[in-house]
Design a protein around this motif. Structure first.
Motif, short mmCIF file in Angstrom:
data_model
loop_
_atom_site.label_atom_id
_atom_site.label_comp_id
_atom_site.label_asym_id
_atom_site.label_seq_id
_atom_site.Cartn_x
_atom_site.Cartn_y
_atom_site.Cartn_z
N TRP A 84 0.80 -1.21 0.00
CA TRP A 84 0.00 0.00 0.00
C TRP A 84 0.84 1.27 0.00
N ASN A 85 2.05 1.22 0.55
CA ASN A 85 2.94 2.39 0.47
C ASN A 85 3.29 2.72 -0.98
N GLU A 86 3.45 1.69 -1.80
CA GLU A 86 3.73 1.89 -3.22
C GLU A 86 2.49 2.39 -3.96
N VAL A 87 1.33 1.90 -3.55
CA VAL A 87 0.08 2.30 -4.19
C VAL A 87 -0.15 3.80 -4.01
N ILE A 88 0.04 4.30 -2.80
CA ILE A 88 -0.17 5.74 -2.57
C ILE A 88 0.88 6.58 -3.29
N VAL A 147 -2.63 6.88 -6.21
CA VAL A 147 -3.97 6.35 -5.94
C VAL A 147 -4.55 7.06 -4.72
N LYS A 148 -5.78 7.54 -4.86
CA LYS A 148 -6.45 8.29 -3.79
C LYS A 148 -7.55 7.48 -3.11
N HIS A 149 -8.13 6.50 -3.82
CA HIS A 149 -9.20 5.70 -3.22
C HIS A 149 -9.15 4.27 -3.74
N THR A 151 -16.50 -14.64 2.12
CA THR A 151 -15.93 -13.38 2.59
C THR A 151 -14.49 -13.35 2.10
N ASP A 152 -14.09 -12.26 1.46
CA ASP A 152 -12.74 -12.15 0.93
C ASP A 152 -11.74 -12.17 2.09
N PRO A 153 -10.81 -13.13 2.11
CA PRO A 153 -9.88 -13.25 3.23
C PRO A 153 -8.89 -12.08 3.34
N GLN A 154 -8.76 -11.29 2.29
CA GLN A 154 -7.85 -10.13 2.33
C GLN A 154 -8.58 -8.84 2.72
N PHE A 155 -9.90 -8.90 2.90
CA PHE A 155 -10.66 -7.66 3.10
C PHE A 155 -10.16 -6.83 4.28
N VAL A 156 -10.11 -7.40 5.45
CA VAL A 156 -9.72 -6.63 6.64
C VAL A 156 -8.29 -6.12 6.51
N ILE A 157 -7.40 -6.96 6.00
CA ILE A 157 -6.01 -6.56 5.81
C ILE A 157 -5.93 -5.38 4.85
N ASN A 158 -6.58 -5.49 3.69
CA ASN A 158 -6.55 -4.41 2.70
C ASN A 158 -7.19 -3.14 3.23
N TRP A 159 -8.33 -3.27 3.89
CA TRP A 159 -9.05 -2.11 4.43
C TRP A 159 -8.15 -1.33 5.40
N VAL A 176 -2.26 4.26 5.19
CA VAL A 176 -1.42 5.13 4.35
C VAL A 176 -2.18 6.34 3.80
N GLY A 177 -3.47 6.47 4.16
CA GLY A 177 -4.23 7.65 3.76
C GLY A 177 -5.10 7.50 2.52
N ILE A 178 -5.32 6.28 2.09
CA ILE A 178 -6.19 6.04 0.93
C ILE A 178 -7.63 5.91 1.42
#
Length: 83
Positions: free
Chosen positions: A24-28, A32-34, A46-54, A60-62
């Motif tokens: 996510w540091n690279e994404v921002i 990427v804003k949202h 339920t997506d197993p990455q949901f909580v981690i990604n959220w 990082v401010g997205i």
């Protein structure tokens, strides 16, 4: 028809477990804003990455939003109960 100026848009992405572990540091840094993050699919997944990604995106401010994915083959009642 009036064309919209491309500068009026924020850069955003749609992610789920299929992107794996996201830096996510690279994404921002890429502007990427949202992010729309998959939370559920059909009546049982339920997506197993949901909580981690959220949490990582917010850290990082997205700006984040969640979505539920379904197909026509899924029961309408099942899908409404997931929302």
């Amino acid at each position: 028809m009036k064309l919209l100026d491309q500068d009026n848009y924020e850069k955003g992405i749609d992610v789920s477990k299929w992107q794996g572990n996201i830096e996510w540091n690279e994404v921002i840094k890429d502007g990427v804003k949202h992010a729309f993050i998959k939370m559920t699919e059909g009546g049982t997944d339920t997506d197993p990455q949901f909580v981690i990604n959220w949490n990582a995106a917010k850290k990082v401010g997205i700006k984040v939003g969640a979505y539920h994915y379904f197909r026509d083959a899924s029961s309408t009642l099942e899908n409404r109960q997931r929302i």
